[in-house]
Each structure stands twice: as structure tokens, then as C-alpha cells.
Motif scaffolding. Sequence first.
Motif, PDB file in Angstrom:
ATOM      1  N   HIS A 272       0.911  -1.123   0.095  1.00 31.87           N
ATOM      2  CA  HIS A 272      -0.068   0.129   0.114  1.00 31.87           C
ATOM      3  C   HIS A 272       0.958   1.259   0.116  1.00 31.87           C
ATOM      4  N   GLU A 273       1.682   1.374   0.859  1.00 34.55           N
ATOM      5  CA  GLU A 273       2.593   2.320   0.656  1.00 34.55           C
ATOM      6  C   GLU A 273       3.511   2.711  -0.548  1.00 34.55           C
ATOM      7  N   ALA A 274       3.872   1.822  -1.053  1.00 34.17           N
ATOM      8  CA  ALA A 274       4.352   1.840  -2.547  1.00 34.17           C
ATOM      9  C   ALA A 274       3.516   2.281  -3.394  1.00 34.17           C
ATOM     10  N   TRP A 275       2.189   2.069  -3.179  1.00 36.07           N
ATOM     11  CA  TRP A 275       1.227   2.446  -4.352  1.00 36.07           C
ATOM     12  C   TRP A 275       0.792   3.965  -3.953  1.00 36.07           C
ATOM     13  N   LEU A 276       0.970   4.215  -2.759  1.00 33.38           N
ATOM     14  CA  LEU A 276       0.424   5.654  -2.060  1.00 33.38           C
ATOM     15  C   LEU A 276       1.570   6.343  -2.485  1.00 33.38           C
ATOM     16  N   LYS A 277       2.888   6.066  -2.339  1.00 32.60           N
ATOM     17  CA  LYS A 277       3.997   7.097  -2.643  1.00 32.60           C
ATOM     18  C   LYS A 277       4.000   7.285  -4.427  1.00 32.60           C
ATOM     19  N   GLU A 278       3.622   6.024  -5.099  1.00 36.72           N
ATOM     20  CA  GLU A 278       3.606   6.286  -6.584  1.00 36.72           C
ATOM     21  C   GLU A 278       2.532   7.386  -6.999  1.00 36.72           C
ATOM     22  N   ARG A 279       1.110   7.038  -6.501  1.00 34.14           N
ATOM     23  CA  ARG A 279       0.147   7.910  -6.738  1.00 34.14           C
ATOM     24  C   ARG A 279       0.352   9.448  -6.321  1.00 34.14           C
ATOM     25  N   LEU A 280       1.097   9.710  -5.111  1.00 37.42           N
ATOM     26  CA  LEU A 280       1.375  11.083  -4.784  1.00 37.42           C
ATOM     27  C   LEU A 280       2.277  11.759  -5.896  1.00 37.42           C
ATOM     28  N   ALA A 281       3.216  10.832  -6.251  1.00 38.03           N
ATOM     29  CA  ALA A 281       4.174  11.496  -7.224  1.00 38.03           C
ATOM     30  C   ALA A 281       3.772  11.765  -8.608  1.00 38.03           C
ATOM     31  N   GLN A 282       2.349  11.158  -8.889  1.00 38.24           N
ATOM     32  CA  GLN A 282       1.806  11.504 -10.024  1.00 38.24           C
ATOM     33  C   GLN A 282       0.822  12.541 -10.059  1.00 38.24           C
TER      34      GLN A 282
ATOM     35  N   GLY B   5      -8.990  12.249  -1.224  1.00 38.60           N
ATOM     36  CA  GLY B   5     -10.321  13.081  -1.295  1.00 38.60           C
ATOM     37  C   GLY B   5     -11.484  12.196  -0.734  1.00 38.60           C
ATOM     38  N   PRO B   6     -12.795  12.733  -0.459  1.00 35.85           N
ATOM     39  CA  PRO B   6     -13.813  12.056   0.060  1.00 35.85           C
ATOM     40  C   PRO B   6     -13.909  10.739  -1.024  1.00 35.85           C
TER      41      PRO B   6
ATOM     42  N   PRO C 215     -10.156   8.206  -1.786  1.00 37.49           N
ATOM     43  CA  PRO C 215     -10.006   8.273  -0.193  1.00 37.49           C
ATOM     44  C   PRO C 215      -8.876   7.126   0.394  1.00 37.49           C
ATOM     45  N   CYS C 216      -8.595   6.292  -0.340  1.00 33.11           N
ATOM     46  CA  CYS C 216      -7.416   5.503   0.096  1.00 33.11           C
ATOM     47  C   CYS C 216      -5.992   5.953   0.119  1.00 33.11           C
ATOM     48  N   LEU C 217      -5.751   7.396  -0.104  1.00 33.71           N
ATOM     49  CA  LEU C 217      -4.531   7.903  -0.146  1.00 33.71           C
ATOM     50  C   LEU C 217      -4.153   8.482   1.225  1.00 33.71           C
ATOM     51  N   VAL C 218      -3.940   7.385   2.110  1.00 34.41           N
ATOM     52  CA  VAL C 218      -3.704   7.787   3.457  1.00 34.41           C
ATOM     53  C   VAL C 218      -2.638   6.640   3.601  1.00 34.41           C
ATOM     54  N   PRO C 219      -1.931   6.732   4.885  1.00 33.74           N
ATOM     55  CA  PRO C 219      -1.072   5.705   5.458  1.00 33.74           C
ATOM     56  C   PRO C 219      -1.732   4.598   5.729  1.00 33.74           C
ATOM     57  N   TYR C 220      -1.292   3.467   5.750  1.00 32.74           N
ATOM     58  CA  TYR C 220      -1.672   1.920   5.736  1.00 32.74           C
ATOM     59  C   TYR C 220      -2.546   2.141   7.012  1.00 32.74           C
TER      60      TYR C 220
ATOM     61  N   GLU D 248      -4.329   4.014   8.601  1.00 24.91           N
ATOM     62  CA  GLU D 248      -5.413   4.833   8.719  1.00 24.91           C
ATOM     63  C   GLU D 248      -6.656   4.344   7.758  1.00 24.91           C
ATOM     64  N   LEU D 249      -6.255   2.870   6.928  1.00 19.97           N
ATOM     65  CA  LEU D 249      -7.157   2.446   6.016  1.00 19.97           C
ATOM     66  C   LEU D 249      -8.255   1.746   6.938  1.00 19.97           C
ATOM     67  N   SER D 250      -9.446   1.590   6.188  1.00 21.40           N
ATOM     68  CA  SER D 250     -10.387   0.920   7.083  1.00 21.40           C
ATOM     69  C   SER D 250     -10.122  -0.544   6.878  1.00 21.40           C
ATOM     70  N   GLU D 251     -10.638  -1.535   7.863  1.00 21.27           N
ATOM     71  CA  GLU D 251     -10.442  -2.952   8.073  1.00 21.27           C
ATOM     72  C   GLU D 251     -10.798  -3.524   6.447  1.00 21.27           C
ATOM     73  N   GLU D 252     -11.719  -3.147   5.926  1.00 26.83           N
ATOM     74  CA  GLU D 252     -11.993  -3.844   4.664  1.00 26.83           C
ATOM     75  C   GLU D 252     -10.814  -3.579   3.519  1.00 26.83           C
ATOM     76  N   GLU D 253     -10.237  -2.261   3.653  1.00 23.33           N
ATOM     77  CA  GLU D 253      -9.332  -1.980   2.572  1.00 23.33           C
ATOM     78  C   GLU D 253      -7.982  -2.774   2.921  1.00 23.33           C
ATOM     79  N   LYS D 254      -7.696  -2.775   4.319  1.00 19.92           N
ATOM     80  CA  LYS D 254      -6.751  -3.473   4.666  1.00 19.92           C
ATOM     81  C   LYS D 254      -6.709  -5.198   4.340  1.00 19.92           C
ATOM     82  N   GLN D 255      -7.814  -5.538   4.482  1.00 18.99           N
ATOM     83  CA  GLN D 255      -8.009  -7.085   4.123  1.00 18.99           C
ATOM     84  C   GLN D 255      -7.737  -7.259   2.658  1.00 18.99           C
TER      85      GLN D 255
END
Length: 794
Positions: free
Chosen positions: A73-83, A88-89, A99-104, A106-113
Motif C-alpha cells: 500500500h505504501e508503495a502504491w501511495l508513494k507512486e500515486r502522490l508522485a503522479q 479526497g472523500p 480516499p485510500c491515499l492515506v497511510p496504511y 488509517e485504512l478501513s479494515e475492509e481495505e486492509k483485508q
Amino acid sequence: MHSQKIGSATCLHKHGIIVYMTTSAGCYVAAVDECPPPSSAMATDSNIPVETPPLKLTEEIRRLVEQLAAYNHEAWLKERLAQGWKPGPHRDDERKENPCLVPYAELSEEEKQLNRATALETIRAILGLGYAVTGPQGEPLMADNDSRQVLQDTLYQIRKNPKLTVADLRRIWEQHSPTVWAQSVDLYRRAVDAALRLGEAFLAFDISAEGLQTFKDDLRLTQLQALALARTGATRRANAILDQLRQSGHQDEETLGILARTHKDFYTMAGDPEERQKHLRISFDLYYTSYQRNRGYYSGINAATTGYMAGEKEIARQVAQEVSDLCERTLEHLPPDSDERYWLEATLAEAAIILGDFSKAEQHYRHATAIGGDKLAVLSRTRAQARLLLENITGNPNLLDHCFQMPRMVVFSGHMFDRPDRKQCRFPLWLEGPAKAALARRLEAMQAQIGFCSLACGGDLLFAEAMLERGGEINIALPFNQRDFRKCSVDIIPGRDFGARFERVLAAAATVTVLSEHGNANDGAAFDYCNRALNGMALLKGRFFGLDVVPLALWNGQAGDGMGGTHSFVEFWQRRGAPVEIIRLNELLEKNSPPPDWDNPSLAPAALPEIPAPLAPQEIKAMLFADIVGFTRLTEIQVVPFVQHFLGQVADLMQSLPHQPIHKNTWGDAVCCVFDTVRDAGVFALRLRDLVRGTDWSRYDLPHELNIRIALHAGPVFACYDPVLGKLTYNGAHVNRTARIEPVAEEGQIYASQAFAALATAEGVAEFTCDYVGTKQLAKKYGAIPVFLVRATS
């Protein structure tokens, strides 16, 4: 393939798969027969199927899965922020918001799963490609008998236990490891099927939802999820899933059959005669097409039933005779203990009704109930089908009701045992034996099988234990958290084991619902809320099974000590016009005396649990939170038109209500309202949703696609004068809960809590219904709760 360094993890990208290796776990990937990690990667053909073995799911593997999920997730986050993407909501590709552009963390349990499932599949793929994964001590993290045994044991519990109860299945589900279950789609299928057989469609949906996160394209699991939705009343959602399957080319009996069932449900729900006939005809066409393609008795008997109701009586009789012959032949070759015998006998009974032989139908129904008499959900559906047929053929839907020995569903309230410092005797502890015996006799006479109650020390505890002793199902509702409830309502008499008995019942209960995480025993609103919600939950389940709910009270016939007691319970059911079964405590007192050697326990007042009185009493209110979808896309010059026209029309709508909100507020694009009743809140939510959907906002120079998400909840709140705003406001945990539900609502939909749905059912609201959506992880780590979709009744 290329690699890059992210923190302490090395990330390898290949064919769209990201694999991370981290030294913090002491793990590395190596080709089999090699010792050190390879310095270069070996190219492989991505089209070669990989056989992925199960894993030994030690704590080390679970930790590795969690680390891989986080790094991915953090790699995806870094890549997206760089782009240039930003949080956003809602996901908006045009504005590059997610909305998933937050640290791992802070993700919902569903997204973590979802991230965990990907990580697990990555590890399994590595093993399947011939590599080995070793731990910090060099131990292989591979398939072994332990993980296989866990899967086999769980499958055995679900498939082979003839006395599997709802409580058993819930316990298996609550204790399950998603990483273990992710190795077997069959385990998810079997668990969902077991939940449906036990009549737990809500639980079935939750299990299927998790399974489909890993096994996204599994046909059987998708079919079972649609069936679970149909049985919870979410017919439109089930219909959409099944129609998509059909359009994808699936013409099997199960897909067409469940799709046809949704149209039969639409037929029963529709108020317009033309709409009813349209859905009945669609249902018949689907069942008949399935029967012609597959020649199965399930689709055949349903084609005969819907065909008869749609006026195709000759086709119906012909198919009914063919199905009857098929079932008779099949029965001849089935072993005596086959579960399929039930369905064959029930199908033969329905065919006999269509063919006009009611005595033969009665015979087959009796054979069926002798086989499956303890399966409430199955019996309920069979009786409902018989009633539907009989109503259309004879005009008397209850003609064969006597063939079905349906159990009783009982909701209970009773007095607590007298505290040692109670001045007026009401339910002394020495009366426990006579009261328990009276409860057992009454439950036997009622043939009670499903019970709902709270679990205070006294009548509640005795009722719950009696239900469990007779092999029944018990569902518990607590007004607030277990620890505080025990302190004020269970551990009230010294030297007694009520606390241990309380814990044993909770462990054996089919469901335990904690209505407020925090509460005060000196504030009657919490107990009144629990009482009302308990009644509503029983009525919801009764409606699902087609069973009447019988209220039972252990009562002395007098007003209670406060809100939410047995007197309030009796009054509620009497207002509904329902006869209340009452075991009179005052009569038991008159007929019995304390044993000669009775030693009445005493307790000094100073040793009683001290519970501070609330500064102000709470009030049960219904709350609405709404959020405008698309607000963040407004330009600066659109803000004023939004306030004038959008919020202006919302204000006009409020003014037109017969019962306006008692409190209202806005924050930017958020709207908050408090109402006196759930009916008022639900009606406004529907009108607000329709206003937003039905208005062309581009006329006001606003985005045409403006939409709304709405959340509804009900519970005890504090009415407070806000010195900053200079007006009355409402505050408390239940206000916060409403705000946490809104972000998980679908765009353009209204989501409600279980408590809201229960209170609406208890109050007999006719303007809307609440369909189960599933267990949703709420925003800001607020936990997971059952969520319902609110829709207008036809």
C-alpha cells in the motif's frame, strides 16, 4: 523487472505484481535448491498457470503478510502522490482524488483485508513457482499438515455436524482467520450455505462478502451471496447481481432460478397490478427456460407454480406431472439419510397441489417435516411456498398449515432478583427455583425455539438458561458494554455465581448486541432504548421467518422502578394489540415460601457498586447525517449558488414536513438533523434523497452530477444548550455513530444502523423498509456494525 528501495523494503515489479522483501521480518525469497537470495531474477512466462499451495499460517507468516500488505500500500501511495494524486472523500479520476491515499494504518479494515489477500496470494505464487520462503531461523514457511488440518477441521465442523447451531457457526466465523480461509473457496461456500440453511441470511452475506474479496469471480459464491441478499429482503441488489451473471453467459439452473426468485419477490412486493403481472411473467419465463435447459426439479416445480399463477395452467399441470415422476424415481435410489429427501418430498407436495390432490400434498408435507422438522428456515420457506400456491388455487392460504409444526419465537422481559438493600420484596432470590420451573413449563407449552432477551440477574438469566437447556437459540441485547452491565445488573448479590452464569450464556448465544458502548445505569434511557431495540430485533427476525413473535413476561403486575423495565415491555406489546404471556411473580410469591434453612444474603450499602448519576438525562432521538457528493468539485464562484439553491431547497423541504427536525445544522456540504422519531427521520431522508436525485442542478450553474449520501441512526443523546451557537444541540456517542455511518454509504443511498431498523420495525413504520447491506467498517476506526439500506415501500 526492476527494483527500488522504499524504507527498509525492496520492491520487485514484474508483470504487474509487486513483491516486497524485508529484513525486519528476517525473511527472504530464494529459488529452491539455492542458499543465498539470487542476484538476478529469472524471467518466467506469465501465462503459465501457477499451482498455489496452502501455507503454514504461523504468527511469523501472519506478520509477514501484514508487512507485505503495508509495504504494498505504501508503495502504491508513494507512486500515486508522485503522479499528482491527492486524498479526497471519493475516488475521482478526473480530479485525481482517492480516499485510500492515506497511510496504511488509517485504512478501513475492509481495505486492509484487500491488501492482505494480495500479499497472501503473492507468497503463495512464489511458492507455486518453485521458490522457498524462509523465516529468520531458516525455517521454511510452506505448506504443511498444520494448515491443512485447520481447513479440514473447520470444513468437518460445518459439513458433518448434524446439530450445528447458529451459535456454533457464529463462533466459527468470529474466531476464523481470513488468511487461513483465503486458501479454500470451498470453505467459504460451505459456510455461506450452512448460514442459509440455518436461516442466518445476514451472516451468510457477511461470509460471502469476505470470500469474494479473495475469490472475486467464483460463480457459486456469487450465487450464494445473491441468495443471501434476496432472503434479507434486498431483492433489487440480488436481482442486479444475478442479471449481470446471466448477461455474462451463465444460464445454469442456480443462476436462472435465483434470478427468477427475485422477480417472484417483486411480484409479491409490487402494489400496481400491471407491475405484479410483469414480474410474475418474467419469473415464469426464467424458471421455464431453466427447466427446459436443465430438466431439474427445482426449476421445474417453480415453473409450474409461477405458470399456474400467471394463467399458464396447462403448462403448469404438465410440468408438475413431469416433476412429480422425476422426484418419485429419484427417491427410489436415495439412501434413507439423504438430506435431498426433504426437498423431493416438499416438491412432490407442491406438484400435488397444482394437480389438485390435496390429501397427497398433505402426506408429502408430513413426510418432509418429519425429515427436516428442526430446520426452521427450511420449514418457513416451504410453508410460505405452500401458502402462495394455495392462495392462488383455493383462496385459502392456510389450508395445509397444520402440516407444519412451526416453533415459537419468544421475546422476554422479567424482573431482576431483589438487591439485598431492596425495601419492598418483589423477586427474592429464594424464588429462583419456582420461577425457573414455571418458565420451563411455559416454554415447553409454547414450543419455544428462538428467544430474545437482555441478560440481567433474574428473569432474563433464567429465561436464557431455560432456552439453552431445551436446545433453543438465544439472542442477547445489552444496553451498554459488558463490564458496566455486569457491575450494575448482574453482580448484585454477594456469594453467588451469577457472573459466571452470565458469561456462559453469552458464550452460547447466537447473537450478542451491545447497543451503546458507554452507558449509565442511573439513566433510564439506556434501558428503554435496549427494551425497544430488543422488541424490534425480534420482530425483524420474525418477519424474516414468517413467524409471530410471542411476548413473555415474568412480572408482578405493577409499575416498575424506572424506564425500560418489564412494565414498559408489557405496555409496548399491549399497545400493538398483541396478547402477552405473563408468569405472575406475585402469584408465585403467594404459593411458595422460603426454605426453612434459607439464609438471606446481606450486603452493606457501602459495598454496592457506586454508579454516578448523569448530570442530565438522555433522550432517545433519531439522527440524520448527509454529505453532498461532488461538493469538492465546486469552483469558488459556485459556492454562493450552492448555498442559495441547493441548501435553499433543502430548507424549503424541511419547512414542508409535517414533523420538522428538532435540531438542524450544516457544515459546508454536510447536513445534520435530529428528529423525535425514526419515522420522521426516515421519511425526510427519502424525500431529501429524491430531491437531490430529481433536480437538474445545472440550471443553477452547479454540477449536474451532484448527489448525496445519507446515514440514519437512533439512540440516547444529551440535549445541551450550546453557548457558542446560542441554541439547543444534541450530543453523545450516538451522534458520533451517525456521522461515522455516512462515509460508508453508497452514493445516492440511505444507510441505517441496526438500531434504527429495529426501532422502525418496533414502531410499525409503514413508509419505508430496511434491507440488510452487511457488516461495514465505520470511518475513523469506529468499529464494524450491521448496516441496512432504507427504501420506500411500494
